[in-house]
Design an enzyme around this catalytic site. Structure first.
Site, mmCIF file in Angstrom:
data_model
loop_
_atom_site.group_PDB
_atom_site.id
_atom_site.type_symbol
_atom_site.label_atom_id
_atom_site.label_comp_id
_atom_site.label_asym_id
_atom_site.label_seq_id
_atom_site.Cartn_x
_atom_site.Cartn_y
_atom_site.Cartn_z
ATOM 1 N N VAL A 9 0.885 -1.162 0.000
ATOM 2 C CA VAL A 9 0.000 0.000 0.000
ATOM 3 C C VAL A 9 0.924 1.214 0.000
ATOM 4 C CG1 VAL A 9 -1.818 1.263 1.192
ATOM 5 C CG2 VAL A 9 -1.783 -1.244 1.255
ATOM 6 N N ASN A 14 21.653 -5.882 -13.468
ATOM 7 C CA ASN A 14 22.277 -6.732 -14.483
ATOM 8 C C ASN A 14 23.153 -5.940 -15.452
ATOM 9 O OD1 ASN A 14 20.932 -8.909 -13.301
ATOM 10 N ND2 ASN A 14 19.110 -8.513 -14.504
ATOM 11 N N GLY A 25 9.924 1.563 1.950
ATOM 12 C CA GLY A 25 9.398 2.259 3.117
ATOM 13 C C GLY A 25 10.407 3.186 3.765
#
Length: 605
Positions: free
Chosen positions: A300, A497, A548
């Protein structure tokens, strides 16, 4: 004798003449050119108190540009304690080797929670093999091939890296072809044919029995999952070295990395203003690996209003996170209270609990899609904020993790399955109910192209439809010369990569030309290297998704973003977001939505 001022102060005329005579004798013996002789004369005459310092400044401007003398690869640990690659760049500066900088690249491997031990072991072996091969490449052929190159010539460096990688790909193809030939052994003695069993008898139909409905309905088969794009082991060496060279060039030219990247993006013409990307901050996790029945919302995401600065947005979200933590730390109610429904809602509702995930957000044990949104809505109301005005939401659906192939449906909640067609209605209903949701990331698997078309037609004029895992790799986009994504508003790009800095510049040009939205995203297993933020700012993407506001490897990136914003503001080069909405309505999406409404009205009539 006398005091003639300037650098001559404190020296007699005879002393100055003696110094000049010594200098001229040295010039004649060593064949110094006339222009340089005049320079040295003036140096000894005007700067006698700091001759060597002044000479160092003069000659540094005439010195040969720095060149790469060595590239060193080291195995280090990322933020989860997993192995990854660090690259150091050494340059010859004024005839002396010097360690200029280092970068750490994040691996492309996903972080799987609650995976079976055998899968964890296989991925661990693959990761270790990839790092080991990358170290061999960096410390061997890559270091050799880059020796003598000017780090400021990013295009040349990346061209060498691309050619090196192409050779490694060709070697891998030849190796696999040889293995296939060796495994293709002829069968000397054919086995006798196995007789086929007799066909089963048709079921007897009772008199008067009507055919069941499931016999008459033919469900559209679910397309199997496409094989993942192959990743050549060791390929992270290419991306890491390219970024390290770009950082070295910035340091040697005394510029921040984001300005160096902006120059590359704009063909060496630095724009007058730069924009700090808008934040996509993961606050809650209610995905498949989280406690509770809800699977659909892996992240969320909170998106502060464009009118806020990055610092204001971070401060607001930290306060919201603090309130979420307080809610989680509430003392669980007694059994009597739960039976009476005193836990803020339904009878027997689960108490909120949470743990910090590798993404830096809290995993919540919710059972419905409304619960996390209502939690944030209530907290915002208590803080005097309003969802949809001060703060908007995004949902990372991670639909590719929800497909149950035995049923051919998405398991949105434990035991609750939805077909791809039903998922479209689910998303439309969710956003109709909560218009503060302005972004859906990976609402479907990339194989369900028909549903991508439908959800984009229904919601594309109201929210961003973003391809994350459903997007092809940057190499694939550039190879095809087009964006390899389903019908969507934009895509998430990552530096992993064999992606070079030049590749990132090219793909952002491609995204801009398609008028798509670019989100620069972090990987699931991040390191503490904050270069990702400089890439996002320098390349001019619209959003940055860093995870976060917890865990050191993620917070360090937010700190870097705030530092860049302050630097740009101090230099008068910060371009503020003038728009009061996140996106202009996509005319094509709006037209599609109107067509759907007209079709629905016609059907009702």
């Amino acid at each position: 004798m006398g005091d003639e001022g300037g650098g001559r102060r404190g020296r007699t005329t005879s002393e100055l003449q003696r110094l000049k005579k010594q200098a001229m004798e040295y010039y004649r013996q060593n064949g110094v050119p006339l222009q340089l002789e005049e320079l040295l004369n003036s140096t000894f005459y005007l700067q006698p108190d700091d001759v060597y310092g002044h000479l160092a400044n003069c000659f540094s401007k005439l010195a040969k540009p720095p060149t790469i003398c060595k590239v060193v690869g080291k195995g280090v640990l990322d933020g989860l304690g997993l192995p990854t690659l660090q690259v150091e760049i050494f340059c010859t500066v004024q005839n002396f080797p010097k360690n200029i900088c280092s970068v750490v690249i994040s691996s492309h491997f996903e972080v799987r929670e609650n995976s079976p031990p055998e899968l964890v072991e296989v991925e661990e072996m693959g990761r270790n093999d990839a790092i080991r091969t990358a170290l061999q490449w960096v410390n061997g052929p890559i270091s050799t091939e880059l020796q003598g190159l000017n780090p400021s010539n990013q295009a040349q460096v990346d061209q060498v890296l691309r050619a090196f990688f192409a050779n490694k790909v060709q070697e891998d193809l030849e190796r696999k072809a040889l293995e296939d030939v060796l495994e293709d052994t002829p069968v000397l003695t054919p086995l006798p044919p196995v007789p086929l069993p007799p066909p089963p008898l048709p079921p007897t139909k009772k008199k008067g029995q009507k055919p069941r409905r499931r016999d008459t309905l033919i469900e559209k088969p679910v397309l199997p999952e496409e094989p993942p794009e192959p990743v050549l082991r060791g390929s992270m060496a290419v991306g890491a070295v390219s970024l390290a060279v770009a950082k070295a060039s910035a340091i040697l030219s005394s510029k921040p990395l984001y300005l160096n990247l902006a120059l590359l993006k704009h063909s060496q013409e630095l724009p007058l203003k730069l924009t700090v990307p808008l934040l996509m901050v993961s606050l809650l996790s209610c995905g498949k690996a989280s406690p509770g029945k809800l699977n659909l919302m892996k992240e969320v995401i909170c998106i502060p209003h464009p009118g806020l600065s990055a610092r204001q947005g971070v401060e607001m979200l930290l306060e919201i996170q603090k309130q979420v933590n307080k809610t989680i730390e509430m003392v669980p109610p007694s059994k009597t209270e739960m039976k009476k429904g005193h836990n803020g809602g339904k009878k027997g509702q689960q108490q909120i609990t949470g743990k910090m995930t590798h993404l830096g957000c809290l995993a919540i044990n919710y059972d419905t899609m409304e619960q996390p949104i209502l939690l944030l809505q209530g907290i915002c109301a208590n803080l005097g904020l309003e969802l949809g005005t001060n703060l908007h939401l995004g949902i990372n659906c991670a639909a590719h993790e929800l497909m149950d192939y035995s049923k051919g449906k998405y398991e949105v909640m434990t035991g609750t399955f939805k077909s791809a067609a039903e998922m479209v209605d689910l998303y439309v209903d969710l956003i109709n109910k909560y218009p503060s949701i302005i972004a859906l990331i990976d609402p479907f698997r990339k194989e369900d192209s028909e549903q991508w078309d439908r959800v984009w037609g229904a919601l594309g004029a109201r929210c961003y439809i973003i391809a994350g895992a459903a997007s092809g790799s940057i190499s694939k986009h550039l190879e095809e010369g087009n964006l390899i994504i389903p019908l969507a508003s934009g895509l998430i790009i990552k530096h992993t990569n064999q992606t070079t800095v030049s590749d990132l510049v090219e793909v952002t040009h491609l995204i801009d030309s398609k008028k798509c939205t670019a989100v620069f995203g972090s990987t699931e297993a991040e390191s503490s290297d904050d270069s990702l933020v400089d890439l996002a700012v320098g390349l001019g993407v619209q959003f940055v998704k860093l995870g976060g506001l917890s865990r050191g490897e993620r917070v360090t990136k937010y700190n870097r973003l705030l530092t860049i914003e302050e630097e740009l503001a101090q230099d008068g080069a910060l371009d503020v977001h003038e728009e009061h909405t996140f996106f202009c309505l996509n005319e094509e999406a709006a037209t599609a939505a109107e067509a759907l409404e007209v079709a629905a009205v016609t059907a009702d009539e």
